[in-house]
Design an enzyme around this catalytic site. Structure first.
Site, PDB file in Angstrom:
ATOM      1  N   THR A 272       0.820  -1.215   0.000  1.00  0.00           N
ATOM      2  CA  THR A 272       0.000   0.000   0.000  1.00  0.00           C
ATOM      3  C   THR A 272       0.857   1.271   0.000  1.00  0.00           C
ATOM      4  OG1 THR A 272      -1.708  -1.189   1.196  1.00  0.00           O
ATOM      5  CG2 THR A 272      -1.799   1.210   1.300  1.00  0.00           C
TER       6      THR A 272
ATOM      7  N   GLU B  44      -6.741  -5.677   3.118  1.00  0.00           N
ATOM      8  CA  GLU B  44      -6.859  -6.899   2.300  1.00  0.00           C
ATOM      9  C   GLU B  44      -8.075  -6.849   1.370  1.00  0.00           C
ATOM     10  OE1 GLU B  44      -4.822  -9.420   1.831  1.00  0.00           O
ATOM     11  OE2 GLU B  44      -3.363  -8.555   3.216  1.00  0.00           O
TER      12      GLU B  44
END
Lengths: 662, 662
Positions: free
Chosen positions: A147, A429
Site C-alpha cells: 500500500t 486486504e
C-alpha cells in the site's frame, strides 16, 4: 502464572445449571475436532506459564514510545517461548492466543505472516534457500510493503518503480511522487530491517505491472536506515498502535537483480521478461488470506459475545414488574435481540469459512491436473465472505459494547480494544465495497451466461432463470433459504435489467455499471449471505448424524435464528419478488421472538463452550466468575492518576484558575 | 496564531467553481441567523488569537497522566480567555469551538454545564446566592455525580443513601455496597472539589427517592480528599480520556441540612418532607439537555462529513473506464451513497432539533399559566430524537471514516477521535433502547386513547384510527411522508394487537410488554423518524419564502434524499401495510440514484457552508486546501518514534532476538 479457578457468582452458577448440552462437544466442533482443542490448550498452557507475557499494564496508560517498546518486549518473548516449546507463531495465531497477548498490535506479526509467506510462496529455489532460514530464525526481520499513500486496494495504480539497469544487473527502486510513499505496512516504521516491496517493473522503458522485490532497509548490526531509503512510523491510529505501521520512500535505491522474487515471473540478466505460467496462481493465496480474515474476525466477535452475554447475565437493572427485584438484563427481549443474532452469526461465519476452505483445499489438490476453473468462483466467494464477515463482526462487536451500557465504554471491558483492532478489517486486504463489486461482476456474468443456456458453477447455480421447483415448505429452513435465493435471483435480474436499460438509452457500459453500483453491491451482499445460510444449514444437517442431540438442538436453534433474522432483514425484497407474504413475515417475526427466549436460557453455556480463558479474554465484564464490579473497581485503582491524591495538574493549572480574579 | 489562507488544490477549486448557491446564506441558515454566524466567528477569532490553545501534540502520543495534564492546561486557558473577552463557555459550546479545542475530553466541562445548571435550577434563593458566585468564578470546581457502578439510566435503583440526622441537622451520605460507588462522572476523579450528588433521601427510616445534595469532596487549599470520602479516576476509556471520569464512595460522610438542593422538595429541620409543587418540572431540563445532545451530535457528524466529502473530491482511485485517468472517488455512486444520505441527515437533525426547541420555548412560556400538558409529549419527542440522533450520527461518522479507506483509520484524519468521543452518546443521558421504550409507551397509550375517541396531541395525531384522507400524490414529499406515517400507524397497531393477544392468552401486561419490546422499539424509532421527516419538509417549505432559489433548491434536494432514503429503508413495512407498492419503490430507488448524482456536484460547497475552520476540524484529510498527502506526511513526522532512527526497543528486545540461537 498463578491460575486461579474462581468460584463463579450465583447468577452464572444458575445459568450454567440450565445447560442442556455437552459443552466440551460443542467446543470440539468449534475448534474443528478434539485433537485441535487439545493442541490449542497445550499452547495456552505454555503461554500461561510464561509470566513475562502477562506482567504489563494497559497500553492506554503509556506514551506512544513506551507502548511500542512494551509490545515489542512481549512479541519477542512470545516468539522465543513458542520456539522453545516446539510451536510456531502460526499455531498461536490459528488458536487466537498469540494475538490476544499482544493487545494493541504485534510488531513481529507481519514478519511471521506476510513476510515469511511471501518468501515461501514467491521465491525461486535459490532464493528460498537463502532467505527462509534467515527469516525463520529472526536473523532478518521483515514486512510486506504494498500500500502507498496514494493507492490501496487498486494495486495497478501503485507508483513505486523498479527499473532494471542491465549494465549493473540491478533494479533501481524509486518513489517518484509523495503519493508513491509506501504507507501503512505494519512493523515497517521501526522494527523491520527488510521488506517485500511491491513496485511497477520497468524493463527497457516498458512497464510490466506490479512485481515484488526483497529490499534490505536497515543495517543488520546498527539497525540504521540504509542510504537511499527514508523510513519512519506513520503516527497514531484508531487501534493497533503498537505495530509501528510505517512509511518508506526510495531515492533511486539499487538492489541486485536476484532480489526480485522469481518463482513465477522472471527477469533475465539482459533484461528480458519471462511470463508466469498461470496468471490465476495468486488467487489461491488470496482465498486463503481472506478465509483467514473471516476466522480472525469471527474469533474476535466471539470474545465480545462472551463478554457481553456473561455481563448481561450478571447485570441486574430496572423493573420488569413494578416492585419485583431487578431482572438480569439478559431477560429483556431487546437485549436478547441485540446479542443472540450475533451469536448465531459467529457460528454461521465459522461454518461457512470452514466449508469454503475445504472446497479450496480439495480444489487445490486438483490444480496440477488443470482444474483451475473453480478458482474465480472461490475467489468471488472468499471476497464476499471477507466483506460480510468483517462488516458483521465489526458491527456485532460494537453492539456487544453498547449492550454493556456505560461499562462497555471502559477500556477494562476490553470491548473498545476488540473494536478498534478489528475495525481495520473492513478496509485492509481488499476494501469491502470493492470486494462486493467484484462479486457483483461475477454474478452478472453468471446471470447472463445462464440466460444464454450455460451451466453455472455450484455457488451461483440458483441464479438460473428457471429455478428448480423447490418442494421444501416455506417455513422449513430449506424453504426459507430458497426464498432468500429467490430474492437474490430477483435482485440480480433487476440489476441486469437496469444495466441493460441504461446501455440501451445511450450510456457506456462503464457509466451504466457505476450508475447501478449501489444496487450491485446489495446483490453481492445478498448472494454472500445466501451462501452463508446454505452452508450453515448444511453444516448443521451433516453434524446431526454425529453429535449428541443436545448439541444438535442448540446448533439447529442458532441456525434457525440466523435464517429468520436474515429473512426479516430482507423483507422488502422478498415481498417485492413474491417469495414471502406479509402473513408469513408476521409469523417469522413471532417465531424469532420465541426463539430468542429459548436460546437465552443456554446463552451463557454456549459462550462458555467457545472456551476462551480469562487471561486471553482480558475483560473485567466477561470473566468466568462474573465478579464484575469488584474487577472493574480493582482495575481502576491501577490508573496512574490514582498514584497520588493530588495531581501536578492541580498545582500547575487548577489552583491558579481558582485564585485568579476573573 | 498565524492564520494562513492556503491556496486550494485543483480538484477542490473545480468543485467550488460548480457552486450554484450562496454559501454564506446557507451558513446563516445552519447557524440560526446571520447574527449568530457573526457571534460564532467573533469567538473563533478570539480563540484563534490564543496560541496556548493550539500549541500541543496529539493526545495519542502522551501517557495517561500527561494527557490529562495537557487538557487541563488548555481547559483553564480556554476559561480564562473566554472570560477575559466577555464570552461564556456556553457560547463556546453552542458554537462547537470550545469542544473542539479540548480534543479528548474537557476536565472542566461538567463544572460549566451540569454543576452550574444544577445550582441555577435547583437551589433555593439562599443557596443560589451562596453557591453561584463561587462556582461562576471557579472558587469551587464541581461535577454532577448520579450514575453508580450498579445503576445508570434507571435512576430509582441508585443505592447511595442520604439519611437525615435531626439531632445534628445533618445528612449522612453513605455507599452501602460496592455497586453504590458513584462511577463515570466527568471531572470527578481529580479535578472537582465539589459534586452535586444524587442519593436516596431517608427521613425517619422512610425512603423518599432520589434527591440531590451539594457535597464538598476536597479541601479548597490542599485539594486533598476529605475524610469519609474515597475518590479516584476510573481508568482509560474508548474515548474522552482527558476528562478524569471518576468514582466516589461515602463512608457515613456528614453534610449540613442546608446542602440538600431545596428549590423544589424540601426537608425541614425536624426532618419533615415538603413535596415539590409540580412533579413534571424536571421534564423541562431533560428536554433541553436532550435537544442539546442532538445539536452536539449533529455538529460532530458535520465535521466528519466535511472531512470525508473533501477527501473524496481529492482522492483519485481505480478505473471507471479502462485506460482513463483515475476518477475522484466522489464520482463513484457507492461513495455518494455512503456519504450524501448522512449529509441530508445532518440537515434533518439540525432542523428538527430546532423545531422541537422552539415548541419547547413557546410551551415553557405558558408553564406558569398551567399549560403543563404538552410536557410529556415534548419529553417523548426529545427522548426519541436523542436516540435517533446519537444512533445516526455515530453510524454516520463511522461511515465517513470507512469512506476514507485506510487513511480514515489514521488519528491525524481526526475521524477516530470524533467517533470515539461521540460514541458515548448512545449510552449517556438515557440509554437509547430505554429512550425508545419510553417513547413506545407514549405511542401505545396515545393509540389506545385514540381508539377510544380521544383527541391526540400534535405529534401523534397521525396515529388516529381514521386517518384524514391525504390528498398529496404519493410521489410528492408530503405524499411520501404520509406513507411513512401510515407505516408507523400500522406498526403501532400491530404492536398493540400483539400486546393484547398476549394478555388475552394469559400473560401479565408486563410480560406481554417485554415479549413485544423489540417491535415496540421499532415503532418508537419509526415514529421519531416520521417526526424528523415532517419537520425537515416543513422547515424547507417555510424557508422557501425567504431564501434565494439556489439555497432553496439545495435544501429541497437534501430533504428529498432524506425522505427517499427513509422510504427505501422502511420498504418492508410500507409494502406490508400497502402504503407503497413494488413499482413505486423501483421508481423511488431510481430517483435516489439520480439525486445522488445531482447532489454530488455541489457536495463540497455544501460542506464548505457548514463553515468549520481547519484549526477546529483538525484533520489532515479535511483541510480547506485539500493538500491531503503532504499533510498526512508532515503530521507523521511528529511521531515521537521518529525522533531517532533506531529506538531503544531495538537494543533491548529485537537485537537479542536476532542474536539468539533459536
Amino acid at each position: 502464572m498463578r491460575v486461579v479457578v474462581p468460584e463463579c457468582c450465583e447468577d452464572l452458577k444458575r445459568e450454567r445449571g440450565q445447560c442442556l448440552f455437552n459443552k466440551e462437544e460443542l467446543t470440539n466442533i468449534l475448534d474443528g475436532g478434539p485433537e485441535i482443542t487439545e493442541k490449542r490448550r497445550s499452547i495456552e498452557k505454555v503461554l500461561m506459564n510464561t509470566p513475562e507475557l502477562f506482567d504489563d499494564v494497559s497500553p492506554d496508560y503509556l506514551s506512544h514510545e513506551d507502548r511500542y517498546s512494551n509490545e515489542l518486549r512481549k512479541a519477542t518473548q512470545l516468539m522465543t517461548t513458542l520456539e522453545k516449546n516446539g510451536f510456531t507463531y502460526n499455531d498461536a495465531v490459528t488458536t487466537g492466543t498469540g494475538l490476544w497477548l499482544l493487545m494493541d498490535g504485534n510488531p513481529l506479526s507481519l514478519h511471521i505472516s506476510m513476510f515469511l509467506n511471501t518468501i515461501k510462496g514467491q521465491s525461486s529455489p535459490q532464493q528460498l534457500q537463502k532467505w527462509l532460514p534467515l527469516a525463520e530464525k529472526f536473523k532478518i526481520i521483515g514486512t510486506y510493503a504494498q500500500t502507498e499513500l496514494g493507492h490501496g486496494t487498486f494495486v495497478r495504480g501503485l507508483e513505486t518503480t523498479a527499473t532494471y539497469d542491465s549494465t549493473t544487473k540491478e533494479f533501481v527502486l524509486h518513489s517518484p511522487t509523495i503519493t508513491a510513499t509506501k504507507w501503512w505496512p505494519g512493523a515497517l516504521g521501526k522494527t523491520s530491517n527488510h521488506a517485500v516491496v511491491m513496485a511497477q517493473l520497468y524493463l527497457g522503458g516498458k512497464c510490466y505491472g506490479p512485481h515484488i522485490f526483497m529490499v534490505q532497509l536497515r543495517d543488520l548490526e546498527t539497525h540504521r536506515t540504509l542510504p537511499g531509503i527514508v523510513v519512519g512510523e506513520i503516527g497514531p491510529r484508531l487501534g493497533l498502535n503498537s505495530n509501528d505501521n510505517g512509511f518508506l520512500q526510495f531515492n533511486h535505491h539499487r538492489i541486485p537483480l536476484t532480489n526480485m522474487f522469481m518463482k513465477h515471473s522472471q527477469v533475465t540478466e539482459d533484461g528480458k521478461y519471462v511470463k508466469p505460467l498461470h496468471s490465476k496462481l495468486s488467487y489461491g493465496t488470496m482465498v486463503q488470506t481472506r478465509v483467514g480474515i473471516v476466522y480472525h474476525a469471527s474469533r474476535e466477535l466471539s470474545r465480545a459475545l462472551i463478554i457481553a452475554i456473561r455481563y448481561s447475565a450478571v447485570r441486574h437493572q430496572s423493573e420488569m414488574v413494578p416492585g419485583e427485584p431487578e431482572p438480569q438484563i439478559l431477560d429483556y427481549q431487546t437485549q436478547q435481540y441485540k446479542l443472540l443474532p450475533h451469536l448465531a452469526s459467529f457460528f454461521a461465519l465459522r461454518f461457512s469459512a470452514r466449508a469454503l476452505l475445504e472446497v479450496f483445499i480439495t480444489t487445490s489438490a486438483g490444480l496440477g491436473s488443470g482444474k483451475m476453473n473453480m478458482l474465480p468462483e472461490l475467489h468471488a466467494l472468499s471476497s464476499g465472505l471477507k466483506a460480510v464477515a468483517t462488516n458483521d463482526t465489526v458491527n456485532g462487536i460494537d453492539i456487544c459494547r453498547l449492550a454493556c451500557g456505560g461499562h462497555g465504554y471502559l477500556s477494562s471491558s476490553n470491548l473498545p480494544r476488540i473494536y478498534t483492532t478489528i475495525a481495520a478489517g473492513i478496509t485492509y486486504e481488499g476494501e469491502n465495497t470493492v470486494m462486493f463489486l467484484q462479486v457483483a461482476r461475477y454474478l452478472i456474468k453468471s446471470f447472463r451466461a445462464s440466460s444464454q443456456g450455460q451451466t453455472l458453477p455450484f455457488s451461483v447455480s440458483y441464479l438460473r432463470v428457471q429455478p428448480p421447483s423447490s418442494h421444501a415448505p416455506l417455513m422449513s429452513d430449506r424453504g426459507l433459504v430458497d426464498a432468500l435465493g429467490a430474492g437474490v435471483r430477483w435482485m440480480v435480474g433487476e440489476a441486469e435489467r437496469r444495466l441493460q436499460q441504461l446501455v440501451d438509452s445511450g450510456h457506456s457500459p462503464h457509466a451504466a455499471w457505476n450508475a447501478c453500483s449501489v444496487h450491485l453491491v446489495q446483490c453481492a451482499e445478498a448472494h454472500t449471505r445466501y451462501y452463508i445460510c446454505e452452508q450453515f444449514v448444511d453444516a448443521v444437517n451433516k453434524l446431526g448424524e454425529t453429535v449428541s442431540s443436545g448439541v444438535h438442538e442448540v446448533l439447529r436453534q442458532l441456525c434457525r435464528l440466523y435464517i429468520l433474522h436474515r429473512v426479516i432483514q430482507t423483507a422488502g425484497i422478498l415481498l417485492r419478488c413474491g417469495a414471502v407474504d406479509g402473513k408469513a413475515l408476521t409469523s417469522i417475526e413471532e417465531e424469532e421472538c420465541h426463539l430468542l427466549a429459548t436460546l437465552r436460557i443456554q446463552a451463557v453455556s454456549i459462550v462458555d463452550a467457545i472456551d476462551i480463558k480469562d487471561v486471553f479474554l482480558k475483560s473485567t465484564l466477561g470473566a468466568w466468575d462474573g465478579n464484575v464490579y469488584q474487577r472493574i473497581y480493582e482495575e481502576a485503582q491501577k490508573s496512574p492518576l490514582n498514584k497520588s491524591d493530588v495531581t501536578q495538574g492541580y498545582y500547575q493549572y487548577l489552583r491558579p484558575l481558582m485564585k485568579a480574579n476573573l
